[in-house]
Design an enzyme around this catalytic site. Structure first.
Site, short mmCIF file in Angstrom:
data_model
loop_
_atom_site.label_atom_id
_atom_site.label_comp_id
_atom_site.label_asym_id
_atom_site.label_seq_id
_atom_site.Cartn_x
_atom_site.Cartn_y
_atom_site.Cartn_z
N LYS A 64 0.98 -1.11 0.14
CA LYS A 64 -0.04 -0.12 0.09
C LYS A 64 0.68 1.28 -0.10
O LYS A 64 0.49 2.40 0.77
CB LYS A 64 -1.06 0.06 1.09
CG LYS A 64 -1.79 -1.28 1.55
CD LYS A 64 -2.52 -1.71 0.11
CE LYS A 64 -3.58 -0.74 -0.45
NZ LYS A 64 -4.10 -1.26 -1.68
N THR A 67 3.86 0.69 -4.82
CA THR A 67 4.96 -0.03 -5.93
C THR A 67 3.98 -0.56 -7.04
O THR A 67 4.57 -0.64 -8.25
CB THR A 67 5.32 -1.35 -5.27
OG1 THR A 67 4.70 -1.43 -3.91
CG2 THR A 67 6.75 -1.35 -5.03
N GLY A 271 -7.31 2.88 -4.77
CA GLY A 271 -8.09 4.06 -4.61
C GLY A 271 -9.38 3.78 -3.92
O GLY A 271 -10.55 4.58 -4.26
#
Length: 313
Positions: A64, A67, A271
């Site tokens: 998170k 990457t 998201g």
């Protein structure tokens, strides 16, 4: 620039390895040389929320941070090949041997760099030693993100899979009344970047590590990718032309400059809307992380301005 290898020997001495962590985030590895198989890209099952007993415990993973976004962007470069799945070679599958690892990688032409990312390398005690013993010239890319935001994002991901888990507030504290943060919870422990980096610096000099800002990867993806390409000795081909900001998702999407089709965005797992967290919990977490952040800034020689970012909110 990392050395280029044309043979990919079993010992890996001629190979180039790129490793990247994200904020903590995830890890990417790159190697030059020819490989035997080009596997289909598939999604990786993230580790469930767990309590890590020690810094090297495999319960905690570095994730998170950004990457996946970095890997997808650098894959647009013609001199880079990247495997989509996370091999977990240097933590879970090391006993399978180098040949297994080579077979997981896509085929690579001489002069190209092959990359992989695995979230949990950064917090695995054995990973730096194993990587160094295989290829001491490895280049590491560490994507870092405000540890408070990262912890909440980590929890949000797990919550989407296990809605029955306790609230973030319950998991974050050993004693809520006394305000004692539970640093053994992997979501919290991962964000103590200085602790994990100390282990890596026993094997790799800072000159072989690039720290990428997870925040700037969203606000200025082209700028961060320019640094990545320079670090890898690549021509700056991935530029602002490759990005389109998606207001709905809140982060950039990737597109081919010459392609008129819709930009390719990361999947629905990226998201996600974060749950509302008690402001007092956020305040206590910021206070908890601050000395570790300062230490991390000193170790890396970079100020990521996470405290400034929070004061602006």
């Amino acid at each position: 620039a990392p050395p280029r290898a044309s043979n990919g020997s079993r010992e890996g001495a001629a190979g180039t390895w790129l490793r990247t962590q994200l904020a903590p985030g995830e890890v990417i590895t790159a190697q030059s040389g020819a490989f035997e198989r080009d596997p289909q890209e598939s999604s990786t099952t993230d580790e469930e929320l767990s309590r890590a007993g020690s810094p090297g415990s495999r319960g905690g993973s570095v994730k998170k941070g950004g990457t996946r976004a970095l890997l997808e962007a650098i894959r647009a470069h013609p001199d880079v090949r990247a495997v989509g799945t996370e091999p977990h070679f240097f933590d879970r599958n090391y006993e399978k041997g180098l040949e297994w690892y080579r077979n997981v990688m896509p085929k690579t032409l001489d002069g190209q760099i092959t990359m992989e990312k695995t979230p949990s390398y950064f917090v695995t005690n054995e990973a730096p030693r194993r990587i160094h013993s295989m290829a001491k010239d490895t280049k590491l890319i560490v994507v870092v993100r405000n540890p408070v935001t990262r912890a909440i994002s980590d929890y949000t991901q797990t919550l989407s899979k296990k809605p029955e888990i306790p609230t973030f507030e319950v998991l974050a504290f050993k004693n809520r009344t006394l305000g004692l943060i539970d640093a053994s919870w992997s979501a919290i422990r991962i964000g103590i970047y200085a602790l994990h980096l100390e282990n890596w610096l026993q094997y790799f000099p800072l000159s072989q590590i690039l720290f990428v800002s997870g925040e700037r990867l969203i606000t200025d993806p082209a700028g961060e990718m320019a640094k990545v390409q320079d670090f890898l000795g690549l021509k700056r081909i991935v530029t602002e032309k490759h990005f389109y900001f998606n207001k709905t998702k809140g982060f950039p999407c990737l597109k081919k400059p010459e392609d008129s089709s819709a930009p390719r965005c990361l999947g629905k797992s990226k998201g996600r809307t974060h749950p509302k967290i008690d402001p007092d919990v956020i305040h206590r977490l910021r206070k908890f992380y601050k000395p570790f952040n300062v230490m991390f800034y000193q170790m890396t020689g970079q100020d990521f301005q996470w405290e400034q970012e929070e004061s602006d909110k």
